[in-house]
Design a protein around this motif. Structure first.
Motif, PDB file in Angstrom:
ATOM      1  N   PHE B  44       0.838  -1.209   0.000  1.00  0.00           N
ATOM      2  CA  PHE B  44       0.000   0.000   0.000  1.00  0.00           C
ATOM      3  C   PHE B  44       0.868   1.251   0.000  1.00  0.00           C
ATOM      4  O   PHE B  44       0.671   2.166  -0.809  1.00  0.00           O
ATOM      5  N   ILE B  45       1.859   1.267   0.898  1.00  0.00           N
ATOM      6  CA  ILE B  45       2.710   2.460   1.032  1.00  0.00           C
ATOM      7  C   ILE B  45       3.532   2.666  -0.232  1.00  0.00           C
ATOM      8  O   ILE B  45       3.568   3.767  -0.792  1.00  0.00           O
ATOM      9  N   VAL B  46       4.196   1.612  -0.698  1.00  0.00           N
ATOM     10  CA  VAL B  46       5.135   1.771  -1.820  1.00  0.00           C
ATOM     11  C   VAL B  46       4.399   2.108  -3.121  1.00  0.00           C
ATOM     12  O   VAL B  46       4.786   3.040  -3.837  1.00  0.00           O
ATOM     13  N   ILE B  47       3.333   1.365  -3.432  1.00  0.00           N
ATOM     14  CA  ILE B  47       2.630   1.615  -4.704  1.00  0.00           C
ATOM     15  C   ILE B  47       1.964   2.984  -4.690  1.00  0.00           C
ATOM     16  O   ILE B  47       2.020   3.728  -5.674  1.00  0.00           O
ATOM     17  N   ASN B  48       1.332   3.339  -3.597  1.00  0.00           N
ATOM     18  CA  ASN B  48       0.695   4.655  -3.542  1.00  0.00           C
ATOM     19  C   ASN B  48       1.714   5.783  -3.600  1.00  0.00           C
ATOM     20  O   ASN B  48       1.485   6.803  -4.253  1.00  0.00           O
ATOM     21  N   THR B  49       2.841   5.609  -2.917  1.00  0.00           N
ATOM     22  CA  THR B  49       3.888   6.643  -2.956  1.00  0.00           C
ATOM     23  C   THR B  49       4.392   6.821  -4.386  1.00  0.00           C
ATOM     24  O   THR B  49       4.554   7.957  -4.857  1.00  0.00           O
ATOM     25  N   THR B  50       4.622   5.712  -5.074  1.00  0.00           N
ATOM     26  CA  THR B  50       5.113   5.790  -6.451  1.00  0.00           C
ATOM     27  C   THR B  50       4.085   6.481  -7.340  1.00  0.00           C
ATOM     28  O   THR B  50       4.431   7.370  -8.130  1.00  0.00           O
ATOM     29  N   GLY B  79      -6.383   1.305  -9.391  1.00  0.00           N
ATOM     30  CA  GLY B  79      -7.690   1.283  -8.753  1.00  0.00           C
ATOM     31  C   GLY B  79      -8.260   2.660  -8.483  1.00  0.00           C
ATOM     32  O   GLY B  79      -8.339   3.490  -9.381  1.00  0.00           O
ATOM     33  N   ALA B  80      -8.627   2.898  -7.236  1.00  0.00           N
ATOM     34  CA  ALA B  80      -9.308   4.148  -6.878  1.00  0.00           C
ATOM     35  C   ALA B  80      -8.450   5.372  -7.187  1.00  0.00           C
ATOM     36  O   ALA B  80      -8.961   6.406  -7.632  1.00  0.00           O
ATOM     37  N   ASP B  81      -7.151   5.263  -6.977  1.00  0.00           N
ATOM     38  CA  ASP B  81      -6.249   6.391  -7.259  1.00  0.00           C
ATOM     39  C   ASP B  81      -6.319   6.777  -8.727  1.00  0.00           C
ATOM     40  O   ASP B  81      -6.454   7.954  -9.075  1.00  0.00           O
ATOM     41  N   GLY B  82      -6.191   5.776  -9.584  1.00  0.00           N
ATOM     42  CA  GLY B  82      -6.196   6.027 -11.016  1.00  0.00           C
ATOM     43  C   GLY B  82      -7.526   6.579 -11.485  1.00  0.00           C
ATOM     44  O   GLY B  82      -7.572   7.506 -12.304  1.00  0.00           O
ATOM     45  N   VAL B  83      -8.611   6.024 -10.963  1.00  0.00           N
ATOM     46  CA  VAL B  83      -9.946   6.487 -11.364  1.00  0.00           C
ATOM     47  C   VAL B  83     -10.157   7.930 -10.915  1.00  0.00           C
ATOM     48  O   VAL B  83     -10.707   8.751 -11.646  1.00  0.00           O
ATOM     49  N   GLY B 163       5.769   7.607 -16.242  1.00  0.00           N
ATOM     50  CA  GLY B 163       6.567   6.436 -15.875  1.00  0.00           C
ATOM     51  C   GLY B 163       6.271   5.983 -14.456  1.00  0.00           C
ATOM     52  O   GLY B 163       5.989   4.799 -14.216  1.00  0.00           O
ATOM     53  N   PHE B 164       6.291   6.901 -13.527  1.00  0.00           N
ATOM     54  CA  PHE B 164       6.025   6.557 -12.133  1.00  0.00           C
ATOM     55  C   PHE B 164       4.605   6.031 -11.944  1.00  0.00           C
ATOM     56  O   PHE B 164       4.402   4.980 -11.323  1.00  0.00           O
ATOM     57  N   SER B 165       3.636   6.759 -12.464  1.00  0.00           N
ATOM     58  CA  SER B 165       2.250   6.357 -12.229  1.00  0.00           C
ATOM     59  C   SER B 165       1.898   5.087 -13.005  1.00  0.00           C
ATOM     60  O   SER B 165       1.179   4.227 -12.488  1.00  0.00           O
ATOM     61  N   GLY B 166       2.430   4.946 -14.202  1.00  0.00           N
ATOM     62  CA  GLY B 166       2.167   3.742 -14.989  1.00  0.00           C
ATOM     63  C   GLY B 166       2.830   2.510 -14.383  1.00  0.00           C
ATOM     64  O   GLY B 166       2.219   1.435 -14.311  1.00  0.00           O
ATOM     65  N   VAL B 167       4.058   2.664 -13.920  1.00  0.00           N
ATOM     66  CA  VAL B 167       4.767   1.548 -13.285  1.00  0.00           C
ATOM     67  C   VAL B 167       4.058   1.148 -11.993  1.00  0.00           C
ATOM     68  O   VAL B 167       3.964  -0.049 -11.672  1.00  0.00           O
ATOM     69  N   ALA B 168       3.542   2.119 -11.256  1.00  0.00           N
ATOM     70  CA  ALA B 168       2.776   1.805 -10.040  1.00  0.00           C
ATOM     71  C   ALA B 168       1.580   0.925 -10.385  1.00  0.00           C
ATOM     72  O   ALA B 168       1.270  -0.034  -9.675  1.00  0.00           O
ATOM     73  N   GLY B 169       0.926   1.244 -11.485  1.00  0.00           N
ATOM     74  CA  GLY B 169      -0.211   0.432 -11.926  1.00  0.00           C
ATOM     75  C   GLY B 169       0.198  -0.979 -12.283  1.00  0.00           C
ATOM     76  O   GLY B 169      -0.462  -1.957 -11.906  1.00  0.00           O
ATOM     77  N   MET B 170       1.309  -1.108 -12.985  1.00  0.00           N
ATOM     78  CA  MET B 170       1.760  -2.440 -13.389  1.00  0.00           C
ATOM     79  C   MET B 170       2.251  -3.251 -12.197  1.00  0.00           C
ATOM     80  O   MET B 170       2.087  -4.472 -12.136  1.00  0.00           O
ATOM     81  N   LEU B 171       2.829  -2.566 -11.216  1.00  0.00           N
ATOM     82  CA  LEU B 171       3.224  -3.266  -9.986  1.00  0.00           C
ATOM     83  C   LEU B 171       1.981  -3.775  -9.257  1.00  0.00           C
ATOM     84  O   LEU B 171       1.986  -4.864  -8.689  1.00  0.00           O
TER      85      LEU B 171
END
Lengths: 73, 214
Positions: B44-50, B79-83, B163-171
């Motif tokens: 949660f922390i790492v993906i959201n931070t990225t 998920g919710a962040d991206g939406v 790059g950051f936001s897309g990689v977070a999604g793929m992670l």
């Protein structure tokens, strides 16, 4: 200020752009190791080691691609 | 008594669909749901931070469903962040649509397509990339308006942000698969370290290792 932080885009010079690969690699390695590892106590060390491998490989790849474009293009 | 035991056993097995949905909706929630709480919190922390680092660098136009569709697909995996970010950038384009210059450019584009015999393309009434692939008047006006508003995404900030936001999604996609598979296999809890050390001891002494990881 917080409202503009996620609204307006930041101005980043081209020279500083490459350094952003370090935190990105760290995030990738932490998530990968968190998902794969059995013992969470080893997570910090294994993440840092994997990040090191990743950065070295990216650097090597960058050097190879630079050599290719320098020789052939 | 046996009935209660069976009932408890049934209840403790995580539902794979819920695990998958939660893992998509909130990064790390899937792992939290199946019992791997510490991993869930770390993810949660790492993906959201990225993701939010990317949005912090790029601003509201980081998730751009009109001009950067593939990146948007990756970003929506958070998920919710991206939406949430998608909703706000869509709102920017809808507000821009009310602008006179943008409206005029859309009508000009529609007229051009009508004259060239491409009636289907002439029906587009919203801000969208030029179907020819080359930036036209509409795209240039939209870029200019976004620049005036201070939210235009210019490289390298754009590349870094996406790059950051897309990689977070793929992670998060990796995490979704992991949570799904663990839930399907019924392996919710953390692996038991005692069994791992027993297996190591057995291997060094040449005996057959007993059992697997819980």
């Amino acid at each position: 200020m917080i409202a503009t932080l996620f609204y307006n885009s930041a101005q980043i010079p081209w020279r500083a752009a490459m350094w952003f690969v370090i935190p990105l690699c760290l995030a990738v390695t932490i998530v990968y190791k968190t998902v794969r590892i059995d013992d969470l106590r080893k997570l910090p060390i294994q993440s840092v080691m994997l990040m090191g491998y990743l950065l070295i490989c990216l650097l090597a790849l960058g050097v190879v691609l630079w050599l290719i474009q320098a020789i052939f293009l | 008594m046996n009935k209660n035991k069976n009932k408890d056993k049934k209840q403790s097995r995580p539902i794979w669909l819920v695990a998958g949905l939660l893992a998509w909706l909130i990064p790390g929630a899937g792992h939290f749901y199946i019992g791997r709480r510490v991993r869930g919190i770390i993810l949660f922390i790492v993906i959201n931070t990225t993701f939010w680092t990317g949005v912090g660098i790029g601003g509201v136009m980081t998730v751009d469903s009109r001009y950067e569709r593939w990146w948007t697909a990756a970003q929506l995996l958070t998920g919710a962040d991206g939406v949430y970010c998608w909703y706000h950038q869509d709102k920017v384009y809808k507000d821009l649509r009310l602008d006179e210059d943008v409206d005029r450019a859309i009508e000009t584009r529609k007229e051009l397509f009508r004259r060239s015999g491409r009636a289907s393309l002439a029906n587009q009434n919203s801000i969208s990339p030029s179907p020819t692939g080359r930036p036209d008047e509409l795209q240039m006006i939209v870029d200019q308006k976004l620049q005036e508003m201070g939210i235009a995404l210019v490289d390298p900030a754009g590349e870094i942000a996406r790059g950051f936001s897309g990689v977070a999604g793929m992670l998060n996609l990796l995490c979704i698969f992991d949570a799904l598979i663990l839930a399907m296999m019924g392996k919710g809890s953390e692996p038991t370290l005692q069994i791992i050390s027993t297996r190591r001891d057995a291997e060094t002494s040449g005996e057959q290792p007993g059992g697997g990881i819980a």
